[in-house]
Design an enzyme around this catalytic site. Structure first.
Site, short mmCIF file in Angstrom:
data_model
loop_
_atom_site.label_atom_id
_atom_site.label_comp_id
_atom_site.label_asym_id
_atom_site.label_seq_id
_atom_site.Cartn_x
_atom_site.Cartn_y
_atom_site.Cartn_z
CG HIS A 99 23.65 9.10 -27.84
ND1 HIS A 99 23.68 10.20 -28.03
CD2 HIS A 99 24.58 8.67 -26.81
CE1 HIS A 99 24.45 11.00 -27.03
NE2 HIS A 99 25.24 9.93 -26.47
CD GLU A 107 21.33 16.21 -22.10
OE1 GLU A 107 21.82 15.52 -21.05
OE2 GLU A 107 20.37 16.10 -22.64
CD GLU A 132 21.36 14.02 -25.05
OE1 GLU A 132 21.97 13.43 -24.03
OE2 GLU A 132 20.09 14.51 -25.22
CG HIS A 161 13.92 11.27 -24.08
ND1 HIS A 161 14.20 10.23 -23.97
CD2 HIS A 161 14.63 12.14 -23.69
CE1 HIS A 161 15.46 9.92 -23.69
NE2 HIS A 161 15.73 11.25 -23.51
CG ASP A 165 -0.40 -0.28 2.65
OD1 ASP A 165 0.85 -0.33 2.46
OD2 ASP A 165 -1.18 -0.52 3.39
CG HIS A 185 16.12 14.54 -26.16
ND1 HIS A 185 15.37 15.26 -25.19
CD2 HIS A 185 17.34 13.81 -25.71
CE1 HIS A 185 16.27 15.47 -23.95
NE2 HIS A 185 17.25 14.55 -24.36
CG ASP A 225 22.03 12.89 -18.38
OD1 ASP A 225 21.35 13.81 -18.29
OD2 ASP A 225 21.81 12.16 -19.53
CG ASP A 258 18.39 16.19 -20.42
OD1 ASP A 258 19.17 15.65 -19.48
OD2 ASP A 258 18.04 15.59 -21.51
CE1 TYR A 317 28.62 8.25 -23.46
CE2 TYR A 317 28.03 8.18 -25.77
CZ TYR A 317 27.80 9.17 -24.56
OH TYR A 317 27.02 9.69 -24.38
NE ARG A 356 24.58 12.05 -22.10
CZ ARG A 356 24.77 10.67 -21.35
NH1 ARG A 356 25.53 9.66 -22.13
NH2 ARG A 356 24.19 10.32 -20.39
CG HIS A 369 19.41 4.91 -20.60
ND1 HIS A 369 18.65 4.46 -21.41
CD2 HIS A 369 19.62 6.44 -20.43
CE1 HIS A 369 18.32 5.52 -22.06
NE2 HIS A 369 19.08 6.59 -21.77
N1 GLY Z 1 18.88 12.33 -19.62
C1 GLY Z 1 18.13 11.78 -20.60
C2 GLY Z 1 18.90 12.16 -21.90
O1 GLY Z 1 19.81 12.87 -21.86
O2 GLY Z 1 18.53 12.21 -23.13
MN MN Z 2 18.85 14.54 -22.98
MN MN Z 3 20.47 14.05 -20.33
#
Ligand code: GLY
Ligand code: MN
Ligand code: MN
Length: 458
Positions: free
Chosen positions: A367, A425, A401, A378, A39, A371, A277, A288, A405, A423, A260
């Site tokens: 990637h 971003e 971003e 996203h 619960d 986005h 991130d 982000d 890697y 990365r 991730h």
């Molecule tokens: N934090 C998710 C992305 O950068 O897309």
């Molecule tokens: Mn992002």
């Molecule tokens: Mn991000």
């Protein structure tokens, strides 16, 4: 606490109703409360579409938009119930909701089965989200039980209401014949941020940047990844923003190569990089940011070489952002810079144009460069129109971003690069004549990062 004013919600509903056409009706459901275990529930977060049109912050609610001469916006929500509220917290209740959210009418959710079908009468099309399949309400609101076994997806409920109306109506043509995906109109609206939304995203960007700066200052060898996550979350929560926009990633060394990675459980080691991130959510709007920096405060030669390459790619991508350029151009710019750099560093061999055409960079950069960003990290909105990348327009917000890697398992690569995941971003608002970097308050050049880290957190 900052939020969007009620007039803006009214304007959004009017804009959507004008676009829907007078022969349509739209039905949206609030997000359900989700059980974590037994619960205990996860913290409630309103569905982004529902929030965008109503501002109403509770689960167990349905919004109905009826355009036309008899235009009406109706909210169904839980009735006040002081005995239950002692256990589950305050409810706004229909009476206060109608006033506070400038609705034509607000009714108890208990009455939805009798009051909603008449609203459909005489309309040809019914619009709802085809992308949501979750149950829209706890069944206790409908059946009087405390279990969720009877909860249904909105699409199933709509069919039930149509069925009920058909049962009462002698003229079948007075019952909506067509179902349409509300996402198409609504998500195109959400793609363009108003000045008030841009302001909230500026705040989300600034608070996210501030938290990253704190983490940079605090970082040192021997700290655990979760301790930097705690620093970030503390910064957000201290300002009243208790939930981040998405799960925070703090990856030291090779963990930075897992896109991730959210376990955040390892020790941060001398000589390695750490990739963070993390973004703050402000009135539903996401920040982000990713930054990558040396755990001990000084980049090694190999780290610096790759870092400056990713930074050059990011700057080249941001530089081209303005109205009228293709969504894909920043990605193309980033890929061109990264590929040329990988060639120069000996990580790729061959001819530049061929390497780009064959996407030879993909083992290192798997990637895309960004986005849409907004109420969802996203965010919604099409990237292509009629099979072609769409052009950027003022009011859109996107991330940039790029990354590289080089996991230790990449046997063919010189081990001097192994375990480097980078990365960088930022969040970018497209303006009338260019763009604004909403997250510029956190450093990203090697010199600025090293200087900030040298200050420490004392
Ligand atoms: N934090 C998710 C992305 O950068 O897309
Ligand atoms: Mn992002
Ligand atoms: Mn991000």
């Amino acid at each position: 606490m900052r939020e969007i004013g009620v007039e803006e919600f009214v304007n959004r509903r009017c804009q959507l109703m004008a676009a829907m056409g007078d022969d349509a009706i739209a039905v949206l459901a609030a997000a359900p409360l989700k059980t974590r275990n037994r619960d205990s529930e996860y913290p409630f977060r309103q569905d982004s579409d529902f929030h965008y049109l109503s501002g109403f912050p509770e689960p167990d609610a349905v919004l109905v938009l009826c355009p036309g001469a008899e235009q009406e916006v109706v909210l169904f929500c839980l009735p006040r119930d002081p005995a239950k509220e002692v256990w589950t917290g305050y409810r706004i209740g229909p009476q206060a909701a109608a006033e506070k959210y400038a609705l034509d009418r607000a009714c108890s959710l208990d009455d939805i089965d009798s009051l909603l079908p008449p609203l459909m009468k005489g309309r040809q099309r019914i619009l709802y989200s085809f992308s949501r399949s979750d149950a829209f309400s706890r069944s206790d609101a409908f059946s009087g039980t405390e279990t969720s076994a009877g909860a249904q997806a909105l699409s199933a409920r709509i069919r039930g209401w149509r069925q009920a109306l058909l049962g009462q109506e002698r003229h079948a043509q007075r019952v909506p014949q067509q179902e349409e995906n509300l996402d198409v109109l609504l998500h195109e609206m959400r793609l363009f941020k108003s000045p008030a939304e841009a302001d909230l995203m500026r705040v989300a960007g600034a608070l996210s940047a501030q938290a990253h700066c704190h983490a940079m200052r605090r970082c040192k060898p021997g700290l655990m990844e979760y301790q930097l996550e705690a620093t970030i979350r503390h910064c957000f929560a201290e300002q009243g923003y208790r939930e981040p926009a998405y799960s925070t990633i703090v990856g030291g060394g090779a963990n930075g190569c897992i896109l991730h990675y959210t376990e955040n459980r390892d020790e941060l080691c001398d000589g390695e990089l750490v990739l963070i991130d993390a973004g703050c959510e402000v009135a539903g709007y996401a920040g982000d940011i990713t930054r990558t920096f040396p755990v001990n405060g000084r980049f090694s030669e190999a780290q610096r070489a790759l870092y400056e390459l990713v930074l050059a790619a990011q700057e080249a991508a941001i530089e081209v952002i303005r109205p009228g350029v293709s969504w894909n151009l920043p990605h193309e710019r980033a890929v061109a810079v990264l590929t040329a750099g990988l060639l120069k560093l000996g990580l790729l061999q061959g001819e530049l144009d061929t390497l780009i055409a064959e996407e030879a960079y993909r083992p290192f950069y798997m990637h895309r460069t960004g986005h849409w960003l907004g109420l969802d990290v996203h965010d919604v909105g099409e990237y292509q129109v009629q099979g072609r990348w769409r052009d950027l327009q003022a009011g859109m917000v996107l991330t940039v971003e790029p990354g590289l890697y080089i996991a230790p398992a990449m046997d063919a690569v010189d081990p001097c690069w192994h375990g480097i995941g980078i990365r960088i971003e930022d969040d970018i608002l497209v303006t009338a004549d260019g763009c604004e970097v909403l997250t510029r308050a956190v450093p990203k050049t090697v010199a600025a990062i090293e200087a900030l880290m040298a200050e420490g957190d004392a």
